[in-house]
Design an enzyme around this catalytic site. Structure first.
Site, PDB file in Angstrom:
ATOM      1  N   SER A 126       0.869  -1.178   0.000  1.00  0.00           N
ATOM      2  CA  SER A 126       0.000   0.000   0.000  1.00  0.00           C
ATOM      3  C   SER A 126       0.906   1.228   0.000  1.00  0.00           C
ATOM      4  CB  SER A 126      -0.940  -0.001   1.213  1.00  0.00           C
ATOM      5  OG  SER A 126      -0.214  -0.131   2.421  1.00  0.00           O
ATOM      6  N   LEU A 160      -7.649  -4.977  15.210  1.00  0.00           N
ATOM      7  CA  LEU A 160      -8.114  -5.767  14.072  1.00  0.00           C
ATOM      8  C   LEU A 160      -7.636  -5.094  12.792  1.00  0.00           C
ATOM      9  CD1 LEU A 160      -9.896  -7.884  12.572  1.00  0.00           C
ATOM     10  CD2 LEU A 160     -11.799  -6.247  12.809  1.00  0.00           C
ATOM     11  N   GLY A 165      -3.096  -8.310   4.482  1.00  0.00           N
ATOM     12  CA  GLY A 165      -1.946  -8.581   3.631  1.00  0.00           C
ATOM     13  C   GLY A 165      -1.031  -9.650   4.197  1.00  0.00           C
ATOM     14  N   CYS A 342      -0.851   3.090 -12.986  1.00  0.00           N
ATOM     15  CA  CYS A 342      -1.345   3.594 -11.705  1.00  0.00           C
ATOM     16  C   CYS A 342      -0.543   4.812 -11.245  1.00  0.00           C
ATOM     17  CB  CYS A 342      -1.296   2.489 -10.653  1.00  0.00           C
ATOM     18  SG  CYS A 342      -2.488   1.158 -10.947  1.00  0.00           S
TER      19      CYS A 342
END
Length: 371
Positions: A126, A160, A165, A342
């Protein structure tokens, strides 16, 4: 017809200062004249597939696509037929729920060797936070620590991670902040890797759907998973987060987002990279979360994803000679196109990276924004 398409596209690219057969990094080299009709009839899907097939090349695909986007060339061509079909399917069906595990099987499970070579040592897939970083590893650690500080992590808390990943965030949070945690993912390879490398840390990763989880947590994060939820499921998603959050808890949503509300993703990205993916808009997010959580902070650092993607591309290119036999040349072209495409979209500010902090019912005295 083909010559007319060629003339139209040549003139269109000239508006973005792109020359077919030119010698600048963003100029394209056409190896197959069928490219023009393919793009005109298949839109972005045709452009991407033609690159995969070797019909055209460019020294810097990201620079080429950046110029295409910032010159608004897509608006000067009729609607992408593939996008129209995907939108119709998204309206009629709910693929994100009907095929919830597909993205895990087709994207995240393709090979941990690829991701280990492309990503940073913590395997964070990310956007990094480059505010004070000058390399990928530091940018990713800065992002992880930013998240921990934004949600006020304290020793002994339970965390949580929805869409966890390869377990990088939970390992970091447990090591640096002394928390316990559970991660959930729909990727078998991610779950296996995360559990195999957690050592003695009080964390675990479960292979499961987020809607099937029970319990309550002091803090919840979701880092780069919301893009797979789908607009029909945003409201149930936030309702589930509220159920899982303690009364004084905080939730951080880290997601890519778009300026305009859409109901599907790009046809090429959908077919080859992220099946059933779509990017939320601010309107879609705020509408879905209304009455469920209180938004305390909204942070946009989308340009940092451009740097992250280009760092991944550099790592991939260095590793490709050793990966090539296992994945094949067409995959290599596809993956390079994905990363550069991207990067260009983020660079053009067509899409963004948001971190949004929510509380259950509002923090007494207010929330101090952290950057």
């Amino acid at each position: 017809m083909s010559s007319r398409f060629k003339s139209f596209i040549t003139d269109l690219l000239r508006q973005a200062d792109i020359t077919i057969g030119g010698d600048r990094p963003w100029d394209i080299q056409v190896h197959d004249e069928r490219l023009y009709s393919r793009v005109m009839t298949q839109g972005s899907l045709g452009l991407g597939e033609a690159y995969m097939d070797g019909w055209w090349d460019c020294e810097s695909v990201d620079q080429f696509l950046y110029r295409v986007l910032t010159s608004d060339l897509p608006s000067k061509v009729k609607i992408d037929p593939g996008l129209a079909l995907l939108t119709l399917k998204a309206i009629i069906f709910n693929p994100q729920r009907a095929r919830a595990r597909e993205v895990g099987e087709k994207h995240y499970d393709i090979g941990n060797d690829l991701y280990a070579r492309m990503l940073d040592p913590r395997m964070i897939y990310s956007c990094g936070y480059w505010r004070e970083a000058d390399n990928l590893a530091d940018a990713q650690e800065a992002k992880l620590d930013l998240i921990c500080r934004k949600i006020g992590l304290k020793e002994g808390q339970t965390v949580l991670d929805i869409g966890s990943g390869w377990g990088g965030f939970l390992k970091f949070a447990a090591e640096r902040y002394g928390v316990k945690g559970i991660g959930i993912t729909v990727s078998k390879e991610q779950a296996r890797y995360a559990n195999d490398t957690r050592g003695n840390l009080p964390i675990e990763t479960r292979l499961m759907d987020y809607m099937d989880l029970d319990g309550q947590f002091d803090r919840i994060v979701s880092i780069g998973m919301f893009e797979h939820v789908g607009y029909k499921n945003y409201a149930p998603y936030f309702a589930k987060v509220r159920d899982l959050l303690t009364d004084d808890g905080l939730f951080l949503l880290h997601t890519i987002g778009g300026t305009l509300s859409r109901r599907s993703g790009d046809p090429w990205i959908e077919k080859y990279v992220f099946p059933n993916g779509m990017l939320p808009s601010p309107k879609q997010v705020t509408t879905a979360v209304e009455g469920k959580l209180v938004m305390e902070d909204w942070h946009n650092f989308g340009p940092d994803y451009d740097k992250t993607l280009m760092a991944w591309l550099s790592n991939f290119d260095k590793a490709w000679p050793e990966l090539r036999d296992a994945y094949g040349d067409r995959f290599g072209r596809m993956w390079r196109y994905y990363l550069q495409c991207c990067a260009a979209i983020f660079r053009a500010r067509w899409i963004h990276l948001w971190q949004v902090v929510y509380s259950k019912d509002g923090i007494k005295g207010g929330y101090d924004s952290i950057r």
